[in-house]
Design an enzyme around this catalytic site. Structure first.
Site, PDB file in Angstrom:
ATOM      1  N   MET A   1      -5.750  -1.640 -14.784  1.00 51.01           N
ATOM      2  CA  MET A   1      -6.074  -1.008 -16.059  1.00 51.01           C
ATOM      3  C   MET A   1      -5.837   0.536 -15.843  1.00 51.01           C
ATOM      4  SD  MET A   1      -9.673  -2.666 -17.346  1.00 51.01           S
ATOM      5  CE  MET A   1     -10.541  -2.008 -16.030  1.00 51.01           C
TER       6      MET A   1
ATOM      7  N   HIS B   1      -4.542   3.741  -7.937  1.00 49.35           N
ATOM      8  CA  HIS B   1      -4.767   4.316  -6.500  1.00 49.35           C
ATOM      9  C   HIS B   1      -4.280   3.497  -5.317  1.00 49.35           C
ATOM     10  CE1 HIS B   1      -8.158   1.215  -6.295  1.00 49.35           C
ATOM     11  NE2 HIS B   1      -8.555   1.785  -7.487  1.00 49.35           N
TER      12      HIS B   1
ATOM     13  N   HIS C   1      -4.484  -0.520  -5.801  1.00 43.33           N
ATOM     14  CA  HIS C   1      -3.605  -1.099  -6.717  1.00 43.33           C
ATOM     15  C   HIS C   1      -2.113  -1.072  -5.817  1.00 43.33           C
ATOM     16  CE1 HIS C   1      -6.317   0.956  -9.585  1.00 43.33           C
ATOM     17  NE2 HIS C   1      -6.396  -0.337 -10.009  1.00 43.33           N
TER      18      HIS C   1
ATOM     19  N   GLY D   1      -7.257  -8.100  -6.180  1.00 42.46           N
ATOM     20  CA  GLY D   1      -7.953  -7.364  -5.267  1.00 42.46           C
ATOM     21  C   GLY D   1      -9.205  -8.111  -4.853  1.00 42.46           C
TER      22      GLY D   1
ATOM     23  N   ASP E   1     -13.093  -7.079  -6.400  1.00 45.45           N
ATOM     24  CA  ASP E   1     -13.532  -7.971  -7.488  1.00 45.45           C
ATOM     25  C   ASP E   1     -13.627  -9.182  -7.322  1.00 45.45           C
ATOM     26  OD1 ASP E   1     -13.628  -5.581  -9.698  1.00 45.45           O
ATOM     27  OD2 ASP E   1     -11.708  -5.259  -8.617  1.00 45.45           O
TER      28      ASP E   1
ATOM     29  N   VAL F   1      -9.110  -2.071  -0.107  1.00 46.69           N
ATOM     30  CA  VAL F   1      -8.629  -0.671   0.488  1.00 46.69           C
ATOM     31  C   VAL F   1      -9.954   0.125   0.110  1.00 46.69           C
ATOM     32  CG1 VAL F   1      -7.028   1.026   0.390  1.00 46.69           C
ATOM     33  CG2 VAL F   1      -6.105  -1.234  -0.028  1.00 46.69           C
TER      34      VAL F   1
ATOM     35  N   SER G   1     -11.494   2.951  -5.949  1.00 42.60           N
ATOM     36  CA  SER G   1     -11.911   2.601  -7.164  1.00 42.60           C
ATOM     37  C   SER G   1     -11.477   3.598  -8.138  1.00 42.60           C
ATOM     38  CB  SER G   1     -13.313   2.287  -7.786  1.00 42.60           C
ATOM     39  OG  SER G   1     -13.539   1.917  -8.757  1.00 42.60           O
ATOM     40  N   SER G   2     -10.804   3.253  -9.409  1.00 42.25           N
ATOM     41  CA  SER G   2     -10.458   4.171 -10.492  1.00 42.25           C
ATOM     42  C   SER G   2     -11.773   5.176 -10.928  1.00 42.25           C
ATOM     43  CB  SER G   2     -10.093   3.476 -11.773  1.00 42.25           C
ATOM     44  OG  SER G   2      -8.939   2.804 -11.395  1.00 42.25           O
ATOM     45  N   ARG G   3     -12.978   4.532 -10.909  1.00 42.28           N
ATOM     46  CA  ARG G   3     -14.058   4.958 -11.185  1.00 42.28           C
ATOM     47  C   ARG G   3     -14.522   6.083 -10.542  1.00 42.28           C
ATOM     48  NH1 ARG G   3     -14.890  -0.415 -13.083  1.00 42.28           N
ATOM     49  NH2 ARG G   3     -15.307  -0.554 -15.312  1.00 42.28           N
TER      50      ARG G   3
HETATM   51  P1  AMP Z   1      -8.499  -2.660 -11.966  1.00 42.22           P
HETATM   52  O1  AMP Z   1      -7.316  -1.587 -12.511  1.00 42.22           O
HETATM   53  O2  AMP Z   1      -9.430  -1.888 -11.628  1.00 42.22           O
HETATM   54  O3  AMP Z   1      -8.618  -3.730 -13.010  1.00 42.22           O
HETATM   55  O4  AMP Z   1      -7.931  -3.221 -10.744  1.00 42.22           O
HETATM   56  C1  AMP Z   1      -6.531  -4.232 -10.829  1.00 42.22           C
HETATM   57  C2  AMP Z   1      -6.321  -4.724  -9.612  1.00 42.22           C
HETATM   58  O5  AMP Z   1      -6.556  -3.964  -8.600  1.00 42.22           O
HETATM   59  C3  AMP Z   1      -7.512  -5.772  -9.540  1.00 42.22           C
HETATM   60  O6  AMP Z   1      -7.109  -7.005  -8.940  1.00 42.22           O
HETATM   61  C4  AMP Z   1      -8.516  -5.118  -8.386  1.00 42.22           C
HETATM   62  O7  AMP Z   1      -9.274  -5.997  -7.615  1.00 42.22           O
HETATM   63  C5  AMP Z   1      -7.617  -4.489  -7.584  1.00 42.22           C
HETATM   64  N1  AMP Z   1      -8.074  -3.479  -6.896  1.00 42.22           N
HETATM   65  C6  AMP Z   1      -9.035  -2.389  -7.350  1.00 42.22           C
HETATM   66  N2  AMP Z   1      -9.535  -1.680  -6.257  1.00 42.22           N
HETATM   67  C7  AMP Z   1      -9.064  -2.030  -5.091  1.00 42.22           C
HETATM   68  C8  AMP Z   1      -9.195  -1.630  -3.939  1.00 42.22           C
HETATM   69  N3  AMP Z   1      -9.825  -0.786  -3.498  1.00 42.22           N
HETATM   70  N4  AMP Z   1      -8.674  -2.445  -2.906  1.00 42.22           N
HETATM   71  C9  AMP Z   1      -7.899  -3.680  -3.348  1.00 42.22           C
HETATM   72  N5  AMP Z   1      -7.590  -3.924  -4.565  1.00 42.22           N
HETATM   73  C10 AMP Z   1      -8.273  -3.203  -5.627  1.00 42.22           C
END
Ligand code: AMP
Length: 301
Positions: free
Chosen positions: A31, A35, A38, A162, A165, A190, A199-201
């Protein structure tokens, strides 16, 4: 130069061309607001495939809070530069209407969750029950719907997710099993130097909030210490986490245990053979989740 596409139809054509040459195509759905978490997924995909593509789409279908969706950080150009440096060959995005032309009633720009034909939502399966699925109604249906669509657009050899989640990885594995692919690879979480899961948040937290948020991983680590000391009872492991969390200025949504290989809506009773500890809490109003496999160093698959 990375191919940067803003339309799923063009992305689909690009992927078809790659596959027609017999190349292995790795795929990382995101999304955006990318970072190191990803980028680790992207690098692993690059190492294991001939070509890698990344999607960047803030999927309105999986947000159960409008404010969370509105505040989600977005910068497609910055994300494209990062995935290019990590070795991806293509990055694409789109609008809800361009991903689901038959299911969105409103034209682009005003398309939102309300304009989506609810009958087209996917059933996310039994792993969507409990924890995230119960606290975020509709979230996993939204995830399953967009991931299925992305898989149809890309038809990847392998897709990367990742472990942060965790429940999402179960839903996605189920989905991939039902549609006969792709192969799902799950990469370890990570973390920042404090241990806080990237986390993006996290971008929405103050420096103090980031320090506070590290209590989530401290609680998970406490559960792992108790596991290593021989504790196998879920309620005792949960109490160890709650004791750590209760000292911090956060709103805990859950601290829970599950058998990672046999997902159940409720917490298992009796001695656990395997265990994953999961937490969700709001720090400065920002909802964060994390988890830790107690019986292994990480949850890599
Ligand atoms: P998102 O953009 O939050 O939907 O995440 C996209 C993908 O990156 C998902 O499969 C997440 O589980 C993975 N992801 C997000 N944060 C992390 C992290 N800190 N370590 C590993 N994978 C991550």
């Amino acid at each position: 130069m990375i191919a940067k596409l803003d339309d799923p139809a063009r992305a689909s054509a690009w992927c078809a061309e790659v596959r027609s040459r017999g190349a292995r195509l790795g795929f990382v759905p995101t999304m955006g607001a990318l970072h190191e978490g990803h980028l680790t997924l992207v690098r692993r995909a690059v190492a294991e495939n001939d070509r890698v593509c990344v999607s960047v789409f803030v999927n309105p279908l999986q947000f159960n809070e409008k404010r969370d969706y509105d505040l989600y950080p977005r910068d497609f150009d910055a994300d494209a530069r990062l995935v290019e440096a990590a070795g991806a060959a293509m990055v694409f995005t789109g609008t809800l209407a361009s991903f689901f032309p038959d299911d969105v009633a409103a034209p682009d720009g005003v398309a939102g969750i309300g304009s989506f034909d609810a009958r087209s939502l996917r059933d996310p399966g039994p792993c969507a029950l409990g924890l995230e699925g119960d606290l975020r109604p509709g979230h996993f249906a939204g995830v399953a719907t967009i991931v299925a669509r992305l898989f149809d657009v890309v038809e990847p050899t392998r897709a990367y997710f990742g472990a942060k989640d965790f429940q999402q990885t179960l839903v996605v594995r189920d989905l991939a099993r039902r549609r006969g692919g792709p192969e799902i690879r799950v990469c370890p979480t990570v973390r920042e130097p404090s241990g806080l899961a990237r986390s993006s948040r996290n971008e929405r937290l103050s420096p103090r909030g980031r320090e506070t948020a590290a209590v989530l991983v401290r609680a998970l680590e406490r559960a792992r210490e108790r596991w290593r000391a021989g504790v196998r009872d879920a309620s005792e492991l949960r109490a160890a986490m709650t004791a750590v969390l209760s000292r911090a200025p956060i709103d805990v949504e859950y601290a829970a245990l599950r058998d990672p290989e046999r997902w159940t809506r409720e917490e298992p009773t009796g001695a656990l053979a395997r265990a994953i500890a999961l937490v969700a809490a709001r720090v400065e109003g920002v909802r964060l989740i994390d988890n830790l496999r107690l019986d292994a160093e990480d949850a890599e698959a």
